[in-house]
Write a protein that holds these residues in place. Sequence first.
Motif, short mmCIF file in Angstrom:
data_model
loop_
_atom_site.label_atom_id
_atom_site.label_comp_id
_atom_site.label_asym_id
_atom_site.label_seq_id
_atom_site.Cartn_x
_atom_site.Cartn_y
_atom_site.Cartn_z
N UNK A 94 0.87 -1.17 0.00
CA UNK A 94 0.00 0.00 0.00
C UNK A 94 0.91 1.22 0.00
N UNK A 95 0.46 2.28 -0.62
CA UNK A 95 1.24 3.50 -0.73
C UNK A 95 0.42 4.65 -0.21
N UNK A 96 0.95 5.36 0.77
CA UNK A 96 0.30 6.57 1.29
C UNK A 96 0.96 7.74 0.58
N UNK A 109 -4.04 10.13 0.21
CA UNK A 109 -4.89 8.95 0.09
C UNK A 109 -3.99 7.72 0.05
N UNK A 110 -4.64 6.58 0.16
CA UNK A 110 -3.94 5.31 0.08
C UNK A 110 -4.18 4.73 -1.31
N UNK A 111 -3.13 4.20 -1.89
CA UNK A 111 -3.21 3.56 -3.19
C UNK A 111 -2.53 2.19 -3.07
N UNK A 112 -2.60 1.48 -4.17
CA UNK A 112 -1.92 0.18 -4.25
C UNK A 112 -0.81 0.30 -5.28
N UNK A 113 0.31 -0.34 -5.02
CA UNK A 113 1.42 -0.33 -5.99
C UNK A 113 2.04 -1.72 -6.06
N UNK A 140 -18.79 5.05 -9.71
CA UNK A 140 -17.68 5.17 -10.64
C UNK A 140 -16.55 6.05 -10.13
N UNK A 141 -16.63 6.46 -8.87
CA UNK A 141 -15.61 7.35 -8.29
C UNK A 141 -14.59 6.57 -7.49
N UNK A 142 -13.36 7.08 -7.52
CA UNK A 142 -12.29 6.46 -6.74
C UNK A 142 -12.58 6.58 -5.25
N UNK A 143 -12.18 5.56 -4.51
CA UNK A 143 -12.40 5.52 -3.05
C UNK A 143 -11.13 5.97 -2.34
N UNK A 144 -10.88 7.28 -2.36
CA UNK A 144 -9.66 7.81 -1.77
C UNK A 144 -9.71 7.91 -0.26
N UNK A 145 -10.84 7.63 0.36
CA UNK A 145 -10.95 7.77 1.81
C UNK A 145 -10.70 6.48 2.57
N UNK A 146 -10.37 5.39 1.88
CA UNK A 146 -10.11 4.11 2.55
C UNK A 146 -8.81 4.17 3.33
N UNK A 147 -8.76 3.44 4.43
CA UNK A 147 -7.57 3.36 5.28
C UNK A 147 -7.16 1.89 5.42
N UNK A 148 -5.87 1.63 5.60
CA UNK A 148 -5.44 0.22 5.79
C UNK A 148 -5.91 -0.32 7.13
#
Length: 148
Positions: A94-96, A109-113, A140-148
């Motif tokens: 995961x990438x913050x 936000x958190x992303x995946x890499x 259809x919107x990105x979920x930028x508010x998710x947390x690990x």
Amino acid sequence: MNTKHATAEQQQQIRSVLDDWAQASQAKDVERIISHYADDIVAFDAVGPLRFVGRDAYKAHWDFCMTVCPGPSLFELHQPTILVSGELAVSYALLHCGGTNEQGQMESSWMRVTQCLQQFGGQWRIVHEHFSAPFDMESGKASFDLQP
């Protein structure tokens, strides 16, 4: 950092590449970022076209991204896992990431890499990179508010 099927030397080498790549990204040092990619990198970034092919195309994208986020930035790998087999390695984490807005407040936000690395002449280079953000299928919107 979790590692599987890797010698201690391989673990250290790959860890060093990924740590320096992340530090260079946070420092917005595009030349240092790009030094970790193979010439024929194929990247699927979360921003922009479906794919980038080649170091020059990906460098232009990194240059663009740095102009969009001119202030201090955040770029931290969270619990990367490394798998190694011979001269190939895969890392996923995961990438913050984020940057400061016009008011000087950090927006992140958190992303995946996922990164695939190959050893060339004793040096590990990233040959494929994939960033993604989860999205809500209904909106259809990105979920930028998710947390690990």
